[in-house]
Design a protein around this motif. Structure first.
Motif, PDB file in Angstrom:
ATOM      1  N   ASN A 170       2.840   6.803  -5.876  1.00 33.90           N
ATOM      2  CA  ASN A 170       3.018   6.791  -4.757  1.00 33.90           C
ATOM      3  C   ASN A 170       1.085   6.490  -4.159  1.00 33.90           C
ATOM      4  OD1 ASN A 170       2.854   7.290  -1.780  1.00 33.90           O
ATOM      5  ND2 ASN A 170       4.083   8.547  -1.654  1.00 33.90           N
ATOM      6  N   PRO A 171       0.997   5.634  -2.982  1.00 34.88           N
ATOM      7  CA  PRO A 171      -0.548   4.789  -2.734  1.00 34.88           C
ATOM      8  C   PRO A 171      -0.969   5.779  -1.910  1.00 34.88           C
ATOM      9  CG  PRO A 171       1.170   3.434  -2.736  1.00 34.88           C
ATOM     10  CD  PRO A 171       2.419   4.315  -3.177  1.00 34.88           C
ATOM     11  N   ALA A 172       0.019   7.108  -1.061  1.00 36.03           N
ATOM     12  CA  ALA A 172      -0.361   7.852  -0.417  1.00 36.03           C
ATOM     13  C   ALA A 172      -1.402   9.385  -1.149  1.00 36.03           C
ATOM     14  CB  ALA A 172       0.824   8.604   0.170  1.00 36.03           C
ATOM     15  N   ASP A 173      -1.032   9.182  -2.348  1.00 35.69           N
ATOM     16  CA  ASP A 173      -2.085  10.164  -3.693  1.00 35.69           C
ATOM     17  C   ASP A 173      -2.997   9.983  -3.452  1.00 35.69           C
ATOM     18  OD1 ASP A 173       0.792  11.864  -3.340  1.00 35.69           O
ATOM     19  OD2 ASP A 173       1.739  10.944  -5.039  1.00 35.69           O
ATOM     20  N   VAL A 174      -3.011   8.735  -3.616  1.00 35.76           N
ATOM     21  CA  VAL A 174      -4.593   7.890  -4.256  1.00 35.76           C
ATOM     22  C   VAL A 174      -5.744   8.462  -2.524  1.00 35.76           C
ATOM     23  CG1 VAL A 174      -5.662   5.990  -4.187  1.00 35.76           C
ATOM     24  CG2 VAL A 174      -3.446   6.326  -5.609  1.00 35.76           C
TER      25      VAL A 174
END
Length: 493
Positions: free
Chosen positions: A351-355
């Motif tokens: 998930n890009p949101a976690d980055v």
């Protein structure tokens, strides 16, 4: 029985031999009151432009003037420049000093390289490295009084740093002005880049990573206060109305005036498409006087696009976040994160949101290619979104949320006449008197876009009308074009 500390004895011995005092300064523009060096000159023999060479800054440290052949001891040295002066002396680089006589001695506020007295290996000082280095050091913080010695630490066009020689010289001169973990990381990677015991691919990756990291200005995080009146003026230039939104933005960022650090929370702008969210983000970058970059979350569906790929792959490269720092050449950077509500739309690989969470937490960010934790205390995020419900609670908690209402029809009318149309006319070279839009024609424009959100459609209408007027004036040799309601309806249908 007390333990004898050999390292401390060595450090005390070196400090005892120094004939000068270190000054821990953060001054960005040296002058006679805040010099780079203060030289002993009892006979006032040093002129405004004196040429010569430095000895290494240990016992007997001095500047030897070429014209008089006299030696001048260094009395005070800006701590940021100590390693650079040693490098100049060790490599016999001829310099020209600009300075001024003071009661305490000759205050040097500018150093220029004019040649290398003894030719040996190729030196970075021969291609503008010195001026590049001085500029970088002036933008850095003073090293800690108890900073770890670099030698001990190894045990534990616009000028670009690309060659092994320039990278080596930069590390020597920058010394403890670099963040400790970056300095140690760089020394280890430099060892890999020079090693004959690793593959050419590993050497290439190490050198590339060094070039990326060391071309970034690792700036201090002391931010200057903002002027609330000037901030409001900048916001008014970008957007009409939205007074409450503008007030909230200024209230969010003005805490910088007391803390001299960036606000604890970024700004999340939520509203319909075309309401000016991106313009606000660019305006805040102007207010904070920060470089900015954009992350388009709608086009990012794999976390690796943000974090980069491991060096084990031949085609490995840094991620978008690290590339943004490299392109800005600064650790102080405003990230404009567009369409944050699409950050959770990963496609199987995470998930890009976690980055984004790691970037926003101010605990440092690690790129898989660089493999070094980089400080993020100089990062300020401004995100935009259309759908608040699609943003996760952890992401939402990192922002001060500001919701933008849609414009009323009256506000759209003002924006069209006072902002959109004048901007287009100025850009394409039409004079105000060459295009006349009657009240009925303006009503027709507003009626056409009554149900649309935002102001993008009326801005495009202004473009269309102005382009049509210019064509008529040029093709039909008319002095002006007068639009009525029927003409507008035909033009915009």
């Amino acid at each position: 029985m007390p333990v004898f500390d050999f390292n401390q004895e060595k450090k005390d011995a070196v400090n005892a031999e120094k004939t000068y005092e270190l000054v821990y300064s953060d001054v960005r523009c040296p002058d006679k009151d805040h010099p780079i060096i203060l030289l002993q000159d009892g006979e006032n023999t040093l002129s405004h432009h004196s040429s010569g060479m430095f000895d290494a800054p240990i016992k007997g440290t001095a500047f030897v003037c070429e014209e008089t052949k006299k030696s001048h001891n260094m009395l005070k040295v800006d701590a940021r420049f100590e390693s650079l002066l040693k490098w100049l002396g060790d490599n016999h680089i001829m310099v020209r000093l600009s300075g001024q006589q003071t009661e305490g001695g000759y205050a040097v506020y500018k150093i220029q390289e004019i040649g290398v007295a003894m030719r040996g290996t190729k030196l970075s000082g021969e291609n503008g490295f010195l001026q590049f280095m001085i500029e970088r050091l002036l933008q850095s913080d003073a090293p800690s009084v108890n900073a770890t010695d670099p030698e001990e630490a190894e045990d534990a066009d616009d000028m670009k740093l690309t060659s092994i020689q320039s990278i080596t010289d930069y590390l020597t001169c920058a010394g403890s002005t670099l963040p400790d973990n970056i300095r140690l990381w760089a020394r280890r990677n430099l060892a890999v880049a020079k090693s004959s015991e690793v593959t050419p691919e590993e050497r290439r990756h190490a050198q590339r990573a060094l070039s990326i990291m060391l071309n970034i200005r690792w700036k201090n995080t002391h931010f200057t206060p903002i002027d609330p009146v000037e901030a409001r003026k900048i916001l008014d230039e970008e957007l009409y109305g939205l007074n409450q939104v503008k007030q909230r933005i200024i209230e969010t960022i003005i805490q910088i005036n007391r803390t001299h650090t960036l606000p604890a929370y970024g700004i999340l702008l939520i509203g319909p498409a075309g309401t000016g969210k991106s313009q606000i983000a660019y305006a805040v970058a102007r207010i904070l006087k920060m470089s900015w970059t954009t992350l388009e979350m709608s086009s990012i569906n794999d976390p690796e696009q943000l974090t980069g790929s491991s060096r084990i792959y031949a085609n490995a490269k840094p991620g978008l976040i690290m590339e943004a720092f490299a392109n800005a050449e600064s650790s102080n950077l405003l990230f404009i994160i567009n369409e944050l509500d699409k950050a959770s739309s990963g496609k199987g690989n995470g998930n890009p949101a976690d980055v984004l969470l790691t970037l926003l937490d101010n605990l440092g960010f690690t790129d898989n290619y660089i493999e070094c934790n980089i400080p993020t205390t100089g990062v300020y995020p401004i995100a935009t979104a259309n759908d608040k419900s699609a943003i996760s609670a952890p992401l939402m908690s990192r922002f001060a949320v500001i919701e933008l209402p849609d414009y009323t029809l009256d506000e759209k009318r003002v924006i069209f006449t006072r902002f959109a149309m004048p901007k287009v006319l100025k850009r394409i070279g039409l004079r105000d008197e060459e295009i006349v839009i009657s009240d009925e024609a303006l009503d027709a424009v507003m009626e056409k876009f009554r149900e649309t959100s935002g102001i993008r459609d009326i801005e495009q209408a202004a473009e269309h009308i102005a382009a049509h007027a210019l064509y008529v004036i040029e093709a039909e040799k008319k002095d002006k074009v007068v639009y009525d309601a029927q003409m507008i309806k035909e033009l915009l249908k």
